[in-house]
Design a protein around this motif. Structure first.
Motif, mmCIF file in Angstrom:
data_model
loop_
_atom_site.group_PDB
_atom_site.id
_atom_site.type_symbol
_atom_site.label_atom_id
_atom_site.label_comp_id
_atom_site.label_asym_id
_atom_site.label_seq_id
_atom_site.Cartn_x
_atom_site.Cartn_y
_atom_site.Cartn_z
ATOM 1 N N LEU A 133 -9.531 -4.233 3.324
ATOM 2 C CA LEU A 133 -8.855 -2.991 3.301
ATOM 3 C C LEU A 133 -7.689 -2.938 2.041
ATOM 4 C CD1 LEU A 133 -8.685 -0.018 4.819
ATOM 5 C CD2 LEU A 133 -6.603 -0.954 5.876
ATOM 6 N N PHE A 181 0.391 3.982 0.790
ATOM 7 C CA PHE A 181 0.639 4.682 2.326
ATOM 8 C C PHE A 181 1.757 4.220 3.132
ATOM 9 C CE2 PHE A 181 -0.340 4.806 6.804
ATOM 10 C CZ PHE A 181 -1.032 6.058 6.931
ATOM 11 N N PHE A 182 1.960 3.206 3.169
ATOM 12 C CA PHE A 182 3.202 2.587 3.860
ATOM 13 C C PHE A 182 4.332 2.642 3.280
ATOM 14 C CE2 PHE A 182 -0.723 0.527 5.785
ATOM 15 C CZ PHE A 182 -0.597 0.971 7.269
ATOM 16 N N ASN A 237 -8.005 2.837 14.671
ATOM 17 C CA ASN A 237 -8.022 4.149 13.935
ATOM 18 C C ASN A 237 -8.976 4.326 12.904
ATOM 19 O OD1 ASN A 237 -6.742 2.075 12.376
ATOM 20 N ND2 ASN A 237 -5.564 3.506 11.289
ATOM 21 N N ASN A 239 0.865 -1.077 0.151
ATOM 22 C CA ASN A 239 0.003 -0.004 -0.087
ATOM 23 C C ASN A 239 1.030 1.370 -0.141
ATOM 24 O OD1 ASN A 239 -1.664 2.243 0.804
ATOM 25 N ND2 ASN A 239 -2.910 1.049 2.157
ATOM 26 N N ARG A 290 -12.624 6.774 12.376
ATOM 27 C CA ARG A 290 -13.250 7.492 11.307
ATOM 28 C C ARG A 290 -14.770 7.454 11.055
ATOM 29 N NH1 ARG A 290 -8.119 5.396 7.470
ATOM 30 N NH2 ARG A 290 -6.617 6.015 9.102
ATOM 31 N N ASN A 300 -10.091 3.942 2.939
ATOM 32 C CA ASN A 300 -8.829 4.324 2.409
ATOM 33 C C ASN A 300 -8.811 4.463 0.886
ATOM 34 O OD1 ASN A 300 -8.262 1.913 1.106
ATOM 35 N ND2 ASN A 300 -6.357 1.446 2.473
ATOM 36 N N ASP A 342 -6.435 9.109 3.085
ATOM 37 C CA ASP A 342 -5.126 8.988 3.165
ATOM 38 C C ASP A 342 -4.469 9.980 2.426
ATOM 39 O OD1 ASP A 342 -5.078 6.565 4.596
ATOM 40 O OD2 ASP A 342 -4.712 5.291 3.052
ATOM 41 N N GLN A 374 -3.868 12.504 5.284
ATOM 42 C CA GLN A 374 -2.980 12.324 6.090
ATOM 43 C C GLN A 374 -1.311 12.682 5.774
ATOM 44 O OE1 GLN A 374 -3.474 9.304 9.123
ATOM 45 N NE2 GLN A 374 -4.242 7.853 7.389
ATOM 46 N N ASP A 400 -0.618 4.292 14.204
ATOM 47 C CA ASP A 400 -1.563 3.822 13.317
ATOM 48 C C ASP A 400 -2.411 2.859 13.544
ATOM 49 O OD1 ASP A 400 -2.603 4.880 10.581
ATOM 50 O OD2 ASP A 400 -1.913 2.913 9.831
ATOM 51 N N GLN A 401 -2.482 1.440 12.854
ATOM 52 C CA GLN A 401 -3.276 0.526 12.865
ATOM 53 C C GLN A 401 -3.120 -0.120 14.634
ATOM 54 O OE1 GLN A 401 -3.844 -2.285 9.871
ATOM 55 N NE2 GLN A 401 -3.885 -0.555 8.363
HETATM 56 O O1 RIB Z 1 -3.981 2.604 3.668
HETATM 57 C C1 RIB Z 1 -3.860 2.398 4.766
HETATM 58 C C2 RIB Z 1 -4.639 2.663 6.093
HETATM 59 O O2 RIB Z 1 -4.333 1.880 7.109
HETATM 60 C C3 RIB Z 1 -4.444 4.189 6.158
HETATM 61 O O3 RIB Z 1 -5.578 4.852 6.445
HETATM 62 C C4 RIB Z 1 -3.669 4.277 7.374
HETATM 63 O O4 RIB Z 1 -3.964 5.249 8.502
HETATM 64 C C5 RIB Z 1 -3.713 2.696 7.990
HETATM 65 O O5 RIB Z 1 -4.376 2.481 9.184
#
Ligand code: RIB
Length: 337
Positions: free
Chosen positions: A224, A77-78, A194, A75, A198, A248, A276, A293, A150-151
């Motif tokens: 997800l 994001f990471f 987390n 992902n 939302r 996400n 994200d 974010q 985060d998670q």
């Molecule tokens: O896209 C990964 C998602 O997992 C993000 O929203 C991040 O905050 C994580 O929890």
């Protein structure tokens, strides 16, 4: 094959002992003459001698490594998050070892244990697996600095967090302001805390605006991921909503494809909003409206706080909450009917 110069050879050429070379190269040179120090450094350059990190580690008892465990490195994001960690680690000469648990809690736990066993100086854990037992029984007991985020659901020790609840408010407020009254939320059934925040923010906003969340929101469970978003397309269409909030951005991108395959146009037929702010969101058609974010900054600060803790174990607890913001692009419009 090229020959790797050894510390023994360098010492012999410099006319000093191996211990002397080792101490000079590790910055413990105050008891040697400036001539000796200069000679050793000059020879190091000339011979291209690269110190063996394990040997250095034994002398200084310092691995200068950080273990990082994320749920899914695929992902973006990471990957942006890790990029931030790398930037700051480099400045402080720490080396991050990054692992992806692939959303598998057993694998995540395995990496955490391996990192601890191999003497890492500290851990950044953005995955959900590590338990209170591991923290109390292993990390705290062995005084291993760590940062959960985060998670990870535990609010223990140093922390970087973002305002997930505010993010949920922003999404609901925006979709309601565009006139949507039937909204699907696509979310995994086992959502981490987390992400659940939302949803809490979203519901609160609906209530704040004098509406009944039961009338407005349809929850659709899906993993997800892009595949999860793709798989949710049928349920989204059947739910007859005019807008969708995927928790996400990856899910939103998968959903785009699923909707397209079924002849549905975003946003003309259904509006879609992500979460994200990954950069891919600006390369899809239509560009994705989302909640940004500060991902790379989260990584930078995570590394910074962890290194602070490694260097000064007794400082006060460090907690930073970063803001999120709405990015209005092209994937949300007013409903047709
Ligand atoms: O896209 C990964 C998602 O997992 C993000 O929203 C991040 O905050 C994580 O929890």
């Amino acid at each position: 094959m090229t020959h790797k110069v050894t510390i023994k050879e360098l010492a012999a050429k410099a006319g000093v002992s191996v211990t002397t070379v080792s101490q000079i190269l590790n910055g413990k040179s105050n008891r040697f003459s400036s001539d000796t120090i200069a000679r050793v450094h000059k020879l190091q350059d000339k011979l291209n001698y690269i110190p063996n990190f394990n040997a250095r580690n034994l002398i200084l008892n310092e691995a200068k490594s950080i273990g990082v465990v994320v749920p899914n490195i695929g992902n973006p994001f990471f990957s942006s998050f890790i990029d931030g960690i790398q930037k700051v680690s480099r400045d402080f000469e720490y080396l991050p070892f990054n692992f992806s648990g692939d959303n598998d809690s057993q694998l995540e736990e395995y990496y955490v244990e391996q990192l601890i066993g191999r003497g890492t100086n500290g851990l950044i854990i953005a995955s959900s697996s590590i338990t209170k037992e591991t923290i109390d029984g292993i990390l705290k007991k062995n005084r291993i600095p760590y940062l959960l985020m985060d998670q990870n659901p535990l609010s223990d020790g140093d922390q970087i967090r973002t305002s997930d609840e505010t993010g949920g408010h922003l999404v609901a407020n925006y979709l309601l302001s565009m006139g949507h009254k039937r909204i699907a939320i696509v979310v995994p059934s086992n959502a981490t805390s987390n992400i659940r925040l939302r949803l809490t923010g979203f519901r609160e906003e609906v209530i704040n605006q004098g509406m009944d969340p039961e009338q407005i929101i349809t929850v659709i469970n899906s993993p997800l991921s892009k595949t999860g978003g793709f798989a949710a397309a049928g349920a989204v269409i059947n739910s007859e909503v005019t807008a969708v909030f995927t928790v996400n951005d990856e899910m939103a991108i998968g959903l785009y494809r699923g909707l397209k395959n079924k002849g549905i146009q975003v946003p003309t037929d259904i509006s879609v909003m992500g979460y994200d702010g990954i950069d891919l969101g600006t390369y899809v058609e239509p560009e994705l409206t989302t909640i940004q974010q500060p991902i790379s900054r989260m990584g930078e600060l995570a590394a910074q706080l962890l290194i602070n803790r490694i260097q000064k174990p007794n400082i006060d607890r460090q907690v930073i909450e970063l803001p999120v913001r709405l990015i209005e692009r092209k994937s949300v419009t007013v409903p047709k009917k």
